[in-house]
Design an enzyme around this catalytic site. Structure first.
Site, PDB file in Angstrom:
ATOM      1  N   SER A 142      48.009 101.400  -7.311  1.00 42.86           N
ATOM      2  CA  SER A 142      47.025 100.366  -6.959  1.00 42.86           C
ATOM      3  C   SER A 142      47.241  99.183  -7.895  1.00 42.86           C
ATOM      4  O   SER A 142      47.863  99.339  -8.960  1.00 42.86           O
ATOM      5  CB  SER A 142      45.617 100.932  -7.187  1.00 42.86           C
ATOM      6  OG  SER A 142      44.643  99.906  -7.147  1.00 42.86           O
ATOM      7  N   TYR A 155      39.131 105.799 -11.988  1.00 41.06           N
ATOM      8  CA  TYR A 155      40.158 105.329 -11.046  1.00 41.06           C
ATOM      9  C   TYR A 155      41.248 104.542 -11.779  1.00 41.06           C
ATOM     10  O   TYR A 155      42.439 104.780 -11.594  1.00 41.06           O
ATOM     11  CB  TYR A 155      39.474 104.462  -9.979  1.00 41.06           C
ATOM     12  CG  TYR A 155      40.351 104.041  -8.823  1.00 41.06           C
ATOM     13  CD1 TYR A 155      40.494 104.857  -7.704  1.00 41.06           C
ATOM     14  CD2 TYR A 155      41.027 102.823  -8.829  1.00 41.06           C
ATOM     15  CE1 TYR A 155      41.282 104.470  -6.628  1.00 41.06           C
ATOM     16  CE2 TYR A 155      41.817 102.430  -7.760  1.00 41.06           C
ATOM     17  CZ  TYR A 155      41.940 103.252  -6.656  1.00 41.06           C
ATOM     18  OH  TYR A 155      42.723 102.872  -5.586  1.00 41.06           O
TER      19      TYR A 155
HETATM   20  P1  NAD Z   1      40.891 106.761   2.627  1.00 36.68           P
HETATM   21  O1  NAD Z   1      39.552 107.171   2.102  1.00 36.68           O
HETATM   22  O2  NAD Z   1      40.961 106.027   3.927  1.00 36.68           O
HETATM   23  O3  NAD Z   1      41.856 108.027   2.734  1.00 36.68           O
HETATM   24  C1  NAD Z   1      41.911 108.992   1.709  1.00 36.68           C
HETATM   25  C2  NAD Z   1      42.671 110.200   2.213  1.00 36.68           C
HETATM   26  O4  NAD Z   1      42.680 111.184   1.179  1.00 36.68           O
HETATM   27  C3  NAD Z   1      42.006 110.879   3.427  1.00 36.68           C
HETATM   28  O5  NAD Z   1      43.011 111.386   4.280  1.00 36.68           O
HETATM   29  C4  NAD Z   1      41.222 112.007   2.797  1.00 36.68           C
HETATM   30  O6  NAD Z   1      40.955 113.093   3.684  1.00 36.68           O
HETATM   31  C5  NAD Z   1      42.182 112.416   1.692  1.00 36.68           C
HETATM   32  N1  NAD Z   1      41.526 113.178   0.627  1.00 36.68           N
HETATM   33  C6  NAD Z   1      40.369 112.895  -0.016  1.00 36.68           C
HETATM   34  N2  NAD Z   1      40.081 113.864  -0.906  1.00 36.68           N
HETATM   35  C7  NAD Z   1      41.099 114.779  -0.818  1.00 36.68           C
HETATM   36  C8  NAD Z   1      41.366 115.998  -1.476  1.00 36.68           C
HETATM   37  N3  NAD Z   1      40.550 116.491  -2.411  1.00 36.68           N
HETATM   38  N4  NAD Z   1      42.483 116.679  -1.124  1.00 36.68           N
HETATM   39  C9  NAD Z   1      43.315 116.205  -0.156  1.00 36.68           C
HETATM   40  N5  NAD Z   1      43.108 115.046   0.490  1.00 36.68           N
HETATM   41  C10 NAD Z   1      42.002 114.331   0.157  1.00 36.68           C
HETATM   42  O7  NAD Z   1      41.528 105.919   1.441  1.00 36.68           O
HETATM   43  P2  NAD Z   1      42.701 104.819   1.414  1.00 36.68           P
HETATM   44  O8  NAD Z   1      42.073 103.510   1.131  1.00 36.68           O
HETATM   45  O9  NAD Z   1      43.612 104.974   2.566  1.00 36.68           O
HETATM   46  O10 NAD Z   1      43.432 105.232   0.052  1.00 36.68           O
HETATM   47  C11 NAD Z   1      44.655 105.920   0.006  1.00 36.68           C
HETATM   48  C12 NAD Z   1      45.291 105.708  -1.359  1.00 36.68           C
HETATM   49  O11 NAD Z   1      45.560 104.326  -1.550  1.00 36.68           O
HETATM   50  C13 NAD Z   1      44.411 106.138  -2.534  1.00 36.68           C
HETATM   51  O12 NAD Z   1      45.202 106.754  -3.530  1.00 36.68           O
HETATM   52  C14 NAD Z   1      43.851 104.837  -3.037  1.00 36.68           C
HETATM   53  O13 NAD Z   1      43.527 104.893  -4.398  1.00 36.68           O
HETATM   54  C15 NAD Z   1      45.022 103.918  -2.790  1.00 36.68           C
HETATM   55  N6  NAD Z   1      44.675 102.502  -2.717  1.00 36.68           N
HETATM   56  C16 NAD Z   1      43.796 102.044  -1.770  1.00 36.68           C
HETATM   57  C17 NAD Z   1      43.499 100.695  -1.734  1.00 36.68           C
HETATM   58  C18 NAD Z   1      42.562 100.108  -0.711  1.00 36.68           C
HETATM   59  O14 NAD Z   1      42.232  98.924  -0.842  1.00 36.68           O
HETATM   60  N7  NAD Z   1      42.127 100.856   0.308  1.00 36.68           N
HETATM   61  C19 NAD Z   1      44.082  99.812  -2.645  1.00 36.68           C
HETATM   62  C20 NAD Z   1      44.957 100.330  -3.600  1.00 36.68           C
HETATM   63  C21 NAD Z   1      45.252 101.669  -3.608  1.00 36.68           C
END
Ligand code: NAD
Length: 260
Positions: A142, A155
């Protein structure tokens, strides 16, 4: 390029992981999905990927905060698919609270999912990748892997940890045909970020569109959400020969967030 290879994308039932799984499926890779959600929706996602692209699709509902469960998952995937050629460590959660108010059990959960699970999947996938003389490990870190924000201690600490682990993995796999890099997105409009938009809308008594503008303008000079398609294309690039000598680096798609 990735046709016929097996890709495990953690946290791929939603958001970024789902977008990355779709990008690899479109290129003919076998996909192992992981994450939680409505079983019917997940069944539909698997069927969609299979019918549109014709390759093998598996699903693991493993809770990645459980190290032993990760070991079992990796054994099953190896038995079913032969091994994982491309590992995308994407599963992650957020919790927003000041340090004094941060529940210690939330700290433990965020660290174990966002950081320790990456250690476990990586250590377990390396023997197969080494035996193949090729492998790609892509950690979805991130902008918060590079800079901090208030109220996101667990985080930010976990994502900075992922950056460190990415570098160590790159060093230990040098000259083996394996690379390890991190993708560092800015805001992507997924359920994880929608919660933060909702919080702004409620706290500042503004509508959704205004709340999105506030969120974007606070951090990203380029006021646009990063898309899951852009992230999928970046992950594919990291698996291409053009990126063969690229290892141990953060690839930022953050609209200038970390430029200032
Ligand atoms: P999201 O909430 O849409 O998806 C998260 C996924 O992780 C889902 O499939 C969920 O079922 C799974 N998950 C949650 N807890 C779990 C567990 N204990 N075991 C297995 N799977 C689990 O989130 P997202 O925004 O798509 O984020 C995905 C990644 O991208 C994360 O690591 C997040 O930190 C990173 N990220 C997101 C953003 C953003 O702006 N959305 C920005 C930077 C980084």
């Amino acid at each position: 390029m990735v046709k016929g290879k097996t890709v495990l994308v953690t946290g791929s039932t939603s958001g970024i992981g789902k977008g990355i799984a779709e990008a690899f499926a479109m290129e003919g890779a076998n996909i192992v999905l992981n994450g939680f959600g409505d079983p019917q929706e997940i069944e539909k996602l698997q069927a969609d990927l299979r019918s549109r692209h014709g390759m093998a699709v598996g699903y693991e509902d493993t809770d990645l905060t459980d190290g032993e469960a990760i070991e079992e998952m990796m054994r099953r995937v190896e038995a079913d698919f032969g091994g994982v050629d491309i590992l995308v460590n994407n599963a992650g959660i957020q919790h927003v609270d000041s340090l004094e108010d941060f529940p210690p059990e939330k700290w433990d959960t965020v660290l174990s999912l966002n950081l320790s699970s990456v250690f476990h999947t990586t250590r377990l996938v390396l023997p197969y990748m080494r035996s193949q003389g090729w492998g790609r490990i892509i950690n979805i870190a991130s902008a918060h892997g590079l800079v901090a924000s208030e109220k996101k201690s667990a985080y930010v600490a976990a994502k900075h940890g992922v950056m460190g682990l990415t570098k160590v993995t790159a060093l230990e796999t040098a000259n083996s045909g394996i690379t390890c890099n991190a993708i560092c997105p800015g805001w992507v409009l997924t359920p994880l970020v929608q919660k933060q938009v909702d919080a702004i809308a409620e706290k500042q008594d503004v509508d959704q569109e205004e709340a999105k503008k506030i969120l974007l303008s606070e951090k990203m000079p380029h006021h646009q959400f990063v898309t899951v398609e852009q992230l999928g294309a970046t992950a594919l690039y990291l698996c291409s020969p053009a990126a063969d000598t690229m290892t141990g680096v953060p690839v930022t798609l953050d609209g200038g967030w970390t430029a200032r």
